[in-house]
Design an enzyme around this catalytic site. Structure first.
Site, PDB file in Angstrom:
ATOM      1  N   GLU A   1      -6.033  -4.768  10.173  1.00 42.03           N
ATOM      2  CA  GLU A   1      -4.948  -3.790  10.761  1.00 42.03           C
ATOM      3  C   GLU A   1      -5.319  -3.271  12.036  1.00 42.03           C
ATOM      4  O   GLU A   1      -6.272  -2.099  11.618  1.00 42.03           O
ATOM      5  CB  GLU A   1      -5.011  -2.877   9.453  1.00 42.03           C
ATOM      6  CG  GLU A   1      -4.873  -3.576   8.005  1.00 42.03           C
ATOM      7  CD  GLU A   1      -4.002  -2.429   7.155  1.00 42.03           C
ATOM      8  OE1 GLU A   1      -2.915  -2.730   6.908  1.00 42.03           O
ATOM      9  OE2 GLU A   1      -4.661  -1.273   6.998  1.00 42.03           O
TER      10      GLU A   1
ATOM     11  N   HIS B   1      -9.876   1.352   4.397  1.00 43.69           N
ATOM     12  CA  HIS B   1      -8.672   1.707   5.282  1.00 43.69           C
ATOM     13  C   HIS B   1      -8.860   2.552   6.412  1.00 43.69           C
ATOM     14  O   HIS B   1      -9.712   3.520   6.154  1.00 43.69           O
ATOM     15  CB  HIS B   1      -7.606   2.119   4.371  1.00 43.69           C
ATOM     16  CG  HIS B   1      -6.121   2.160   5.062  1.00 43.69           C
ATOM     17  ND1 HIS B   1      -5.974   2.946   5.717  1.00 43.69           N
ATOM     18  CD2 HIS B   1      -5.184   1.005   4.826  1.00 43.69           C
ATOM     19  CE1 HIS B   1      -4.448   2.783   6.150  1.00 43.69           C
ATOM     20  NE2 HIS B   1      -4.386   1.602   5.451  1.00 43.69           N
TER      21      HIS B   1
ATOM     22  N   GLY C   1       2.141   1.892  11.085  1.00 47.36           N
ATOM     23  CA  GLY C   1       3.152   3.073  11.069  1.00 47.36           C
ATOM     24  C   GLY C   1       3.640   3.278  12.621  1.00 47.36           C
ATOM     25  O   GLY C   1       4.570   4.339  12.572  1.00 47.36           O
TER      26      GLY C   1
ATOM     27  N   LYS D   1       0.027   4.177  -0.111  1.00 49.52           N
ATOM     28  CA  LYS D   1      -0.570   5.355   0.282  1.00 49.52           C
ATOM     29  C   LYS D   1      -0.257   6.662  -0.612  1.00 49.52           C
ATOM     30  O   LYS D   1      -0.201   6.359  -1.697  1.00 49.52           O
ATOM     31  CB  LYS D   1      -0.188   5.750   1.677  1.00 49.52           C
ATOM     32  CG  LYS D   1      -0.385   4.538   2.528  1.00 49.52           C
ATOM     33  CD  LYS D   1      -0.053   4.568   4.221  1.00 49.52           C
ATOM     34  CE  LYS D   1      -0.496   3.245   4.913  1.00 49.52           C
ATOM     35  NZ  LYS D   1      -0.591   3.522   6.332  1.00 49.52           N
TER      36      LYS D   1
ATOM     37  N   ASN E   1       0.893  -1.091  -0.076  1.00 50.78           N
ATOM     38  CA  ASN E   1      -0.032  -0.037   0.191  1.00 50.78           C
ATOM     39  C   ASN E   1       0.972   1.152   0.036  1.00 50.78           C
ATOM     40  O   ASN E   1       1.561   1.742   1.343  1.00 50.78           O
ATOM     41  CB  ASN E   1      -1.093  -0.054   1.040  1.00 50.78           C
ATOM     42  CG  ASN E   1      -1.608   1.200   1.125  1.00 50.78           C
ATOM     43  OD1 ASN E   1      -1.897   2.137   0.286  1.00 50.78           O
ATOM     44  ND2 ASN E   1      -2.354   1.266   2.449  1.00 50.78           N
TER      45      ASN E   1
ATOM     46  N   GLU F   1      -7.275   4.945   7.483  1.00 50.59           N
ATOM     47  CA  GLU F   1      -7.039   6.376   7.180  1.00 50.59           C
ATOM     48  C   GLU F   1      -8.204   7.128   6.361  1.00 50.59           C
ATOM     49  O   GLU F   1      -8.616   8.085   6.421  1.00 50.59           O
ATOM     50  CB  GLU F   1      -5.607   6.427   6.280  1.00 50.59           C
ATOM     51  CG  GLU F   1      -4.412   6.468   7.286  1.00 50.59           C
ATOM     52  CD  GLU F   1      -3.176   5.718   6.623  1.00 50.59           C
ATOM     53  OE1 GLU F   1      -3.100   5.723   5.609  1.00 50.59           O
ATOM     54  OE2 GLU F   1      -2.376   5.245   7.526  1.00 50.59           O
TER      55      GLU F   1
ATOM     56  N   GLY G   1       2.530  -1.187   4.483  1.00 49.22           N
ATOM     57  CA  GLY G   1       2.650   0.199   4.207  1.00 49.22           C
ATOM     58  C   GLY G   1       3.760   0.585   4.037  1.00 49.22           C
ATOM     59  O   GLY G   1       4.628   0.488   2.816  1.00 49.22           O
ATOM     60  N   GLY G   2       4.473   1.378   4.793  1.00 50.04           N
ATOM     61  CA  GLY G   2       5.708   2.041   4.774  1.00 50.04           C
ATOM     62  C   GLY G   2       7.069   0.997   4.121  1.00 50.04           C
ATOM     63  O   GLY G   2       7.582   1.387   3.435  1.00 50.04           O
TER      64      GLY G   2
ATOM     65  N   SER H   1       2.583  -2.253  10.210  1.00 51.75           N
ATOM     66  CA  SER H   1       4.195  -2.189  10.871  1.00 51.75           C
ATOM     67  C   SER H   1       4.853  -3.517  10.319  1.00 51.75           C
ATOM     68  O   SER H   1       5.707  -4.116  10.994  1.00 51.75           O
ATOM     69  CB  SER H   1       4.546  -2.057  12.384  1.00 51.75           C
ATOM     70  OG  SER H   1       3.953  -0.769  12.669  1.00 51.75           O
TER      71      SER H   1
HETATM   72  P1  PGA Z   1       2.403   0.499   7.710  1.00 48.66           P
HETATM   73  O1  PGA Z   1       0.854   0.674   7.007  1.00 48.66           O
HETATM   74  O2  PGA Z   1       3.005  -0.888   7.168  1.00 48.66           O
HETATM   75  O3  PGA Z   1       3.185   1.632   7.550  1.00 48.66           O
HETATM   76  O4  PGA Z   1       2.113   0.173   9.289  1.00 48.66           O
HETATM   77  C1  PGA Z   1       0.057  -0.369   6.828  1.00 48.66           C
HETATM   78  C2  PGA Z   1      -1.193   0.009   6.128  1.00 48.66           C
HETATM   79  O5  PGA Z   1      -1.632   1.121   6.712  1.00 48.66           O
HETATM   80  O6  PGA Z   1      -1.806  -0.492   5.242  1.00 48.66           O
END
Ligand code: PGA
Length: 229
Positions: free
Chosen positions: A155, A88, A161, A10, A8, A90, A213-214, A192
């Site tokens: 999640e 998601h 994050g 983002k 992802n 967010e 994500g990151g 994470s």
């Molecule tokens: P993260 O994000 O791996 O940076 O924690 C995961 C996500 O929001 O899908």
């Protein structure tokens, strides 16, 4: 069994940096798991023909009309997109999306044969107050009756994050709950995930993949994650 590894991005990247990412990632060998990359909407069309599947990060809950800025499931299909993240945390937070909106998005995607990747997960306070089971159950309520194969990404909001990650027992508890509520489901874990913890997560038979994500922004690290099972 092959696992599903979803990146992802983002709101990160440009056309040239994403092109570079795909070039670098395609140099990585020995990835037998299925890989999907969720890109910012503006770049979906440019990368839809790639040999790696791309996914949208969201879709409108409406089919068409006066919804300035939104993108419909029909438009995604028209651009060759076969997957979309919905729900998601967010998007739930910043766009004030409700469970009902997310179910409407799900139905829009199904209508155009796009596979939804449905994100759920609790804020820390819910976990601390022992309300986890009822919270997750209510997020899944509308999906309980379907025979369609669901992809649910668990999640926990506090793990996104943050570098924090639930214990294996915590993940197994939620995965059991999800499997008890939904008939035909693939469960991803997200929050994470990185190259250090991926192997533990992916070798857990209770989860069918990860949403990253990151750590997905670095093609080498993402490839290491995708190779860790
Ligand atoms: P993260 O994000 O791996 O940076 O924690 C995961 C996500 O929001 O899908």
């Amino acid at each position: 069994m092959s696992k599903l590894i979803v990146a992802n991005f983002k709101m990160n990247g440009t056309k040239s940096s994403i092109t570079q990412w795909f070039n670098d990632f395609s140099m990585e060998k020995n990835i037998s798991n299925e890989v999907i990359v969720a890109l910012p909407a503006l770049f979906l069309f440019d990368f839809a023909d790639n040999n790696i599947s791309v996914a949208a990060q969201n879709v409108s809950s409406h089919s068409s009309g006066a919804y300035t800025s939104q993108i419909s499931a029909e438009m995604l299909k028209d651009c060759g997109i076969n997957y979309s993240i919905i729900g998601h945390s967010e998007s739930r937070e910043f766009l004030k999306e409700t469970d009902e909106d997310i179910f409407n998005k799900y139905n829009q995607l199904i209508k155009y044969s796009i596979k939804p990747i449905i994100c759920i997960g609790e804020p820390l306070k819910i976990r601390e107050d022992n309300l986890l089971q009822s919270f997750i159950s209510s997020q899944l309520k509308q999906f309980e009756d379907t025979d369609n194969e669901l992809i649910i990404a668990y999640e926990p909001i506090w793990a996104i994050g943050s570098g924090l990650i639930p214990t294996v027992e915590d993940i197994n508890e939620v995965s059991e709950l999800i499997r008890g509520l939904c008939k035909n489901v693939k469960i991803l874990y997200g929050g994470s995930v990185n190259e250090e913890n991926a192997s533990n997560l992916l070798n857990n038979s209770n989860i069918d993949g990860v949403l990253v994500g990151g750590a997905s922004l670095d093609p080498k690290e993402f490839a290491n994650i995708a190779q860790s099972c």
